[in-house]
Each structure stands twice: as structure tokens, then as C-alpha cells.
Design a protein around this motif. Structure first.
Motif, PDB file in Angstrom:
ATOM      1  N   HIS A 124       0.863  -1.183   0.000  1.00 28.02           N
ATOM      2  CA  HIS A 124       0.000   0.000   0.000  1.00 28.02           C
ATOM      3  C   HIS A 124       0.894   1.226   0.000  1.00 28.02           C
ATOM      4  O   HIS A 124       1.877   1.283   0.734  1.00 28.02           O
ATOM      5  N   TRP A 125       0.581   2.220  -0.813  1.00 26.33           N
ATOM      6  CA  TRP A 125       1.467   3.359  -0.987  1.00 26.33           C
ATOM      7  C   TRP A 125       0.653   4.600  -1.305  1.00 26.33           C
ATOM      8  O   TRP A 125      -0.512   4.532  -1.696  1.00 26.33           O
ATOM      9  N   SER A 126       1.283   5.745  -1.136  1.00 29.71           N
ATOM     10  CA  SER A 126       0.722   7.001  -1.596  1.00 29.71           C
ATOM     11  C   SER A 126       1.863   7.860  -2.109  1.00 29.71           C
ATOM     12  O   SER A 126       2.992   7.754  -1.630  1.00 29.71           O
ATOM     13  N   LEU A 127       1.571   8.703  -3.107  1.00 29.01           N
ATOM     14  CA  LEU A 127       2.610   9.496  -3.744  1.00 29.01           C
ATOM     15  C   LEU A 127       2.103  10.916  -3.955  1.00 29.01           C
ATOM     16  O   LEU A 127       0.973  11.117  -4.404  1.00 29.01           O
ATOM     17  N   THR A 128       2.943  11.885  -3.620  1.00 26.25           N
ATOM     18  CA  THR A 128       2.617  13.289  -3.844  1.00 26.25           C
ATOM     19  C   THR A 128       3.769  13.959  -4.575  1.00 26.25           C
ATOM     20  O   THR A 128       4.907  13.493  -4.545  1.00 26.25           O
ATOM     21  N   THR A 129       3.475  15.063  -5.256  1.00 29.16           N
ATOM     22  CA  THR A 129       4.503  15.860  -5.909  1.00 29.16           C
ATOM     23  C   THR A 129       4.425  17.277  -5.346  1.00 29.16           C
ATOM     24  O   THR A 129       3.647  17.568  -4.458  1.00 29.16           O
ATOM     25  N   GLY A 130       5.230  18.174  -5.901  1.00 31.00           N
ATOM     26  CA  GLY A 130       5.213  19.551  -5.426  1.00 31.00           C
ATOM     27  C   GLY A 130       6.619  20.085  -5.253  1.00 31.00           C
ATOM     28  O   GLY A 130       7.597  19.512  -5.743  1.00 31.00           O
ATOM     29  N   GLN A 131       6.738  21.178  -4.521  1.00 33.92           N
ATOM     30  CA  GLN A 131       8.017  21.846  -4.351  1.00 33.92           C
ATOM     31  C   GLN A 131       8.884  21.134  -3.319  1.00 33.92           C
ATOM     32  O   GLN A 131       8.399  20.636  -2.310  1.00 33.92           O
ATOM     33  N   SER A 132      10.192  21.130  -3.573  1.00 29.05           N
ATOM     34  CA  SER A 132      11.124  20.315  -2.794  1.00 29.05           C
ATOM     35  C   SER A 132      11.178  20.700  -1.319  1.00 29.05           C
ATOM     36  O   SER A 132      11.308  19.826  -0.455  1.00 29.05           O
ATOM     37  N   HIS A 133      11.110  22.014  -1.019  1.00 29.23           N
ATOM     38  CA  HIS A 133      11.234  22.411   0.378  1.00 29.23           C
ATOM     39  C   HIS A 133      10.078  21.862   1.210  1.00 29.23           C
ATOM     40  O   HIS A 133      10.247  21.529   2.379  1.00 29.23           O
ATOM     41  N   SER A 134       8.889  21.734   0.616  1.00 29.61           N
ATOM     42  CA  SER A 134       7.756  21.179   1.359  1.00 29.61           C
ATOM     43  C   SER A 134       7.940  19.686   1.597  1.00 29.61           C
ATOM     44  O   SER A 134       7.506  19.149   2.613  1.00 29.61           O
ATOM     45  N   HIS A 135       8.611  19.013   0.663  1.00 25.25           N
ATOM     46  CA  HIS A 135       8.889  17.584   0.850  1.00 25.25           C
ATOM     47  C   HIS A 135       9.873  17.365   1.990  1.00 25.25           C
ATOM     48  O   HIS A 135       9.709  16.439   2.788  1.00 25.25           O
ATOM     49  N   ALA A 136      10.901  18.200   2.063  1.00 17.89           N
ATOM     50  CA  ALA A 136      11.871  18.071   3.151  1.00 17.89           C
ATOM     51  C   ALA A 136      11.195  18.262   4.503  1.00 17.89           C
ATOM     52  O   ALA A 136      11.426  17.498   5.443  1.00 17.89           O
ATOM     53  N   ASP A 137      10.348  19.275   4.599  1.00 10.87           N
ATOM     54  CA  ASP A 137       9.620  19.506   5.850  1.00 10.87           C
ATOM     55  C   ASP A 137       8.728  18.318   6.190  1.00 10.87           C
ATOM     56  O   ASP A 137       8.626  17.919   7.354  1.00 10.87           O
ATOM     57  N   ALA A 138       8.093  17.743   5.168  1.00 14.62           N
ATOM     58  CA  ALA A 138       7.199  16.609   5.401  1.00 14.62           C
ATOM     59  C   ALA A 138       7.971  15.386   5.891  1.00 14.62           C
ATOM     60  O   ALA A 138       7.500  14.647   6.761  1.00 14.62           O
ATOM     61  N   LEU A 139       9.179  15.175   5.354  1.00 16.35           N
ATOM     62  CA  LEU A 139       9.983  14.033   5.806  1.00 16.35           C
ATOM     63  C   LEU A 139      10.420  14.218   7.249  1.00 16.35           C
ATOM     64  O   LEU A 139      10.327  13.296   8.060  1.00 16.35           O
ATOM     65  N   LEU A 140      10.892  15.401   7.583  1.00 14.96           N
ATOM     66  CA  LEU A 140      11.382  15.650   8.942  1.00 14.96           C
ATOM     67  C   LEU A 140      10.256  15.600   9.964  1.00 14.96           C
ATOM     68  O   LEU A 140      10.482  15.235  11.120  1.00 14.96           O
ATOM     69  N   SER A 141       9.042  15.943   9.552  1.00 14.37           N
ATOM     70  CA  SER A 141       7.897  15.873  10.465  1.00 14.37           C
ATOM     71  C   SER A 141       7.163  14.544  10.367  1.00 14.37           C
ATOM     72  O   SER A 141       6.101  14.377  10.967  1.00 14.37           O
ATOM     73  N   ARG A 142       7.741  13.599   9.589  1.00 12.89           N
ATOM     74  CA  ARG A 142       7.223  12.237   9.434  1.00 12.89           C
ATOM     75  C   ARG A 142       5.831  12.192   8.800  1.00 12.89           C
ATOM     76  O   ARG A 142       5.052  11.267   9.054  1.00 12.89           O
ATOM     77  N   LYS A 143       5.544  13.149   7.958  1.00  5.40           N
ATOM     78  CA  LYS A 143       4.316  13.097   7.181  1.00  5.40           C
ATOM     79  C   LYS A 143       4.494  12.255   5.928  1.00  5.40           C
ATOM     80  O   LYS A 143       3.518  11.791   5.342  1.00  5.40           O
ATOM     81  N   VAL A 144       5.744  12.092   5.488  1.00  3.51           N
ATOM     82  CA  VAL A 144       6.085  11.153   4.418  1.00  3.51           C
ATOM     83  C   VAL A 144       7.285  10.337   4.878  1.00  3.51           C
ATOM     84  O   VAL A 144       7.991  10.703   5.819  1.00  3.51           O
ATOM     85  N   ASP A 145       7.533   9.213   4.184  1.00  2.00           N
ATOM     86  CA  ASP A 145       8.614   8.297   4.569  1.00  2.00           C
ATOM     87  C   ASP A 145       9.837   8.418   3.673  1.00  2.00           C
ATOM     88  O   ASP A 145      10.956   8.180   4.110  1.00  2.00           O
ATOM     89  N   ILE A 146       9.611   8.753   2.389  1.00  2.00           N
ATOM     90  CA  ILE A 146      10.691   8.825   1.407  1.00  2.00           C
ATOM     91  C   ILE A 146      10.451  10.048   0.534  1.00  2.00           C
ATOM     92  O   ILE A 146       9.307  10.313   0.139  1.00  2.00           O
ATOM     93  N   ILE A 147      11.508  10.789   0.224  1.00  3.69           N
ATOM     94  CA  ILE A 147      11.398  11.868  -0.751  1.00  3.69           C
ATOM     95  C   ILE A 147      12.470  11.695  -1.817  1.00  3.69           C
ATOM     96  O   ILE A 147      13.533  11.129  -1.567  1.00  3.69           O
ATOM     97  N   ILE A 148      12.168  12.156  -3.033  1.00  2.00           N
ATOM     98  CA  ILE A 148      13.169  12.290  -4.090  1.00  2.00           C
ATOM     99  C   ILE A 148      13.181  13.767  -4.438  1.00  2.00           C
ATOM    100  O   ILE A 148      12.201  14.296  -4.957  1.00  2.00           O
ATOM    101  N   SER A 149      14.288  14.428  -4.152  1.00  2.00           N
ATOM    102  CA  SER A 149      14.287  15.888  -4.098  1.00  2.00           C
ATOM    103  C   SER A 149      15.644  16.447  -4.497  1.00  2.00           C
ATOM    104  O   SER A 149      16.659  15.745  -4.477  1.00  2.00           O
ATOM    105  N   ASP A 150      15.648  17.756  -4.873  1.00  4.48           N
ATOM    106  CA  ASP A 150      16.921  18.439  -5.050  1.00  4.48           C
ATOM    107  C   ASP A 150      17.386  19.085  -3.749  1.00  4.48           C
ATOM    108  O   ASP A 150      18.344  19.850  -3.738  1.00  4.48           O
TER     109      ASP A 150
END
Length: 319
Positions: A124-150
Motif C-alpha cells: 500500500h502506498w501514496s505518492l505526492t509531488t510539489g516543491q522540494s522544500h515542502s517535501h523536506a519539511d514533510a519528511l522531517l515531520s514524518r508526514k512522508v517516509d521517502i522523498i526524491i528531491s533536489d
């Protein structure tokens, strides 16, 4: 010994004595000597400061406190075994739910192939896109598990990270502009509008930092937050931009609708990195990183080599 007064090994010895009906049988079950089992029981009683078994009987009998302790410790040990079994299985079977976030350019260019390998790795999985800085924040706050980012989030050594691609920034001009004499960025700044990425994006900040290092400061007139909008304006003849080959592929502009040139002032690069919580996902981050590198090699590089072979040599896949 901690303030708890026991560890799981001592609990296992005590429970085995009770359930096997004696120390000799418990020692045989656990693969220990009888003296080790006897000493383990003595250590447990000493740590708890209570008598668990009455040794005047053969086999020893539980004391009233020993019976209460047995009932609760048996439940505790059983739960510990369940937890151990569950997380050993996670290394061999797909995880229940993995949340992944990635940059738009990768999602658009190789997203379908990437989803196929995600489905193979996870139940089971979920995937989101968007701006990289929001992904970093989401990873550090454990809202996502993996990011692919610049944004590799370099100041957090506890995270797993693996570089997937290093690609050069390129100059993008409206079709036909290249018929004029060779362009420097300073010359372009006085003749055409520079179409910027928003300063809220990692790619935008990286481009601005490099322009400042070269002493180039185009007027701030056009600032957009995604590659498709920026490159559509370049295609329409509005101005020029700096972007990467993956972003060009995302916008569908690797087939000659715009002029794509090296930057005369020098080379600089964007790196996309897979970043994940290091201790919680087993081998999954490394597997997905390898899968993504293979997808880029087999799906992305052939397109680039066919449409812009001069760019292909500047691409580095993997670490």
C-alpha cells in the motif's frame, strides 16, 4: 541491570521454569546449563527483591507474588515475540503503507515506470509531488517516509540518502534566437526578459545563487513556480530561462520547440537525491534508489541521447 529489574532473557528463564515444571527441563528447552537457569532465577528475584518460587518443594512452586508476576510477564514476553516476528517479516515482505514525495520533473518524466516498481515493493502506498522544500519539511515531520528531491537535507546525518542523478543546468531560448551572435547571460539580460523560478523553490534559489556568483542580476519581472509554465513562456517567445534536461522533458520540449544551449559562463548542476528515514524502512530505500537509477538509465537517457546528445554526456546517474 536497568531500573526495570529484569530483561527479556531473565523473563524467558523464569517462564520456562514454570511451564516446563522445573529447572532441568527449562535448561534443556533453552539450551542452557541447569546452573545458568538457577542463577538466572536468583538474579531475577534479587533484582525484584521478591521471592518468586518456593525451592523447598520439588519441583519448586510459585509463591503468591510469583504467580502474579508470571501471569503478567508471560503476556509481556508473548508481546515481545510478536513484535520481533512482525519486524523480521518486514524485511522480506512489502511494507503496509509507504508515503513517497518527489519533484514534479521526475514524476512527469518517468512517473509511470517509477510507480510500477513502487507497487512491486509495497502493498500500500501514496505518492505526492510539489516543491522540494515542502517535501523536506514533510519528511522531517514524518508526514512522508521517502522523498526524491533536489534538497538532500544535509544537516540530518541520521537520514538515509543516495544521489540518483546529477544533471547540468542549460540555457533555454525561444526558437530562432540562436541565429543571432553567441549569447552571454549578461547580453540576454539586456535584450530579453529572464523567466525565473520562484524563490520559494530549491531550483530557483540555486539558479539565483549561481547568477549572483557570476555577477549577473537580470531584472525581476517574471517569476513562476513550475517548469511547465516557465518553458511554455519561453516557447511563446516571452523570454529566456535556465533549467535542466529533466525539466525540459517534463514540459515536452526536447523535440525542438525551443533552443537549448550550454551556459557560456560555466557549468553548474542539479542533483536529485532519495532521502528516507534510515532505520525504519529496512532495505526499501536502497531498493527504490536502485530501481529509479535503472529507470533513468533505460527510459530517460535514450530520449536525451536521441534529441540532445550533447547533453547526455553531462548526466551522471547514481553516486
Amino acid at each position: 541491570m536497568s531500573e526495570i529489574g529484569f530483561d527479556l532473557k531473565l523473563l524467558e528463564i523464569f517462564i520456562s521454569i514454570v511451564e516446563c515444571g522445573g529447572m532441568t527441563a527449562a535448561a534443556q528447552k533453552l539450551g542452557l546449563t541447569q546452573s545458568s537457569v538457577s542463577q538466572g532465577l536468583a538474579n531475577l528475584e534479587q533484582n525484584l527483591r521478591i521471592q518468586l518460587m518456593d525451592r523447598s518443594h520439588r519441583p519448586p512452586l510459585l509463591t503468591p507474588l510469583g504467580r502474579q508476576f508470571y501471569e503478567q510477564s508471560a503476556q509481556l514476553l508473548n508481546r515481545a515475540r510478536q513484535v520481533s516476528l512482525e519486524f523480521r517479516r518486514k524485511e522480506q515482505t512489502p511494507l503496509k503503507h509507504v508515503r513517497i514525495a518527489l519533484v514534479d520533473s521526475l514524476a512527469t518524466s518517468v512517473g509511470r515506470e517509477l510507480l510500477e516498481v513502487v507497487k512491486q515493493r509495497t502493498a500500500h502506498w501514496s505518492l505526492t509531488t510539489g516543491q522540494s522544500h515542502s517535501h523536506a519539511d514533510a519528511l522531517l515531520s514524518r508526514k512522508v517516509d521517502i522523498i526524491i528531491s533536489d534538497d538532500a537535507i544535509a544537516n540530518h546525518p541520521e537520514l538515509y540518502r543516495r544521489q540518483l542523478i546529477r544533471e547540468p543546468f542549460v540555457l533555454v531560448l525561444p526558437k530562432g534566437t540562436n541565429s543571432a551572435p553567441p549569447h552571454t547571460l549578461q547580453q540576454l539580460s539586456t535584450s530579453l526578459d529572464f523567466i525565473r523560478y520562484s524563490q520559494g523553490t530549491v531550483i530557483g534559489r540555486n539558479i539565483e545563487q549561481q547568477l549572483q556568483a557570476w555577477g549577473i542580476n537580470p531584472p525581476h519581472r517574471l517569476q513562476l513556480d513550475n517548469s511547465f509554465a516557465i518553458l511554455s513562456m519561453v516557447k511563446a517567445g516571452v523570454g529566456w530561462a535556465i533549467t535542466t534536461p529533466l525539466c525540459l522533458l517534463q514540459a515536452g520540449l526536447l523535440s525542438g520547440e525551443v533552443e537549448c544551449l550550454p551556459i557560456k559562463e560555466g557549468n553548474f548542476y542539479r542533483e536529485l537525491t532519495l532521502v528516507a528515514q534510515a532505520k525504519e524502512l529496512g532495505s526499501l530505500p536502497e531498493q527504490l534508489a536502485s530501481d529509479t537509477v535503472n529507470i533513468l538509465k533505460n527510459r530517460y537517457l535514450p530520449i536525451l541521447q536521441n534529441s540532445a546528445p550533447w547533453l547526455a554526456s553531462g548526466i551522471q546517474l547514481g553516486n
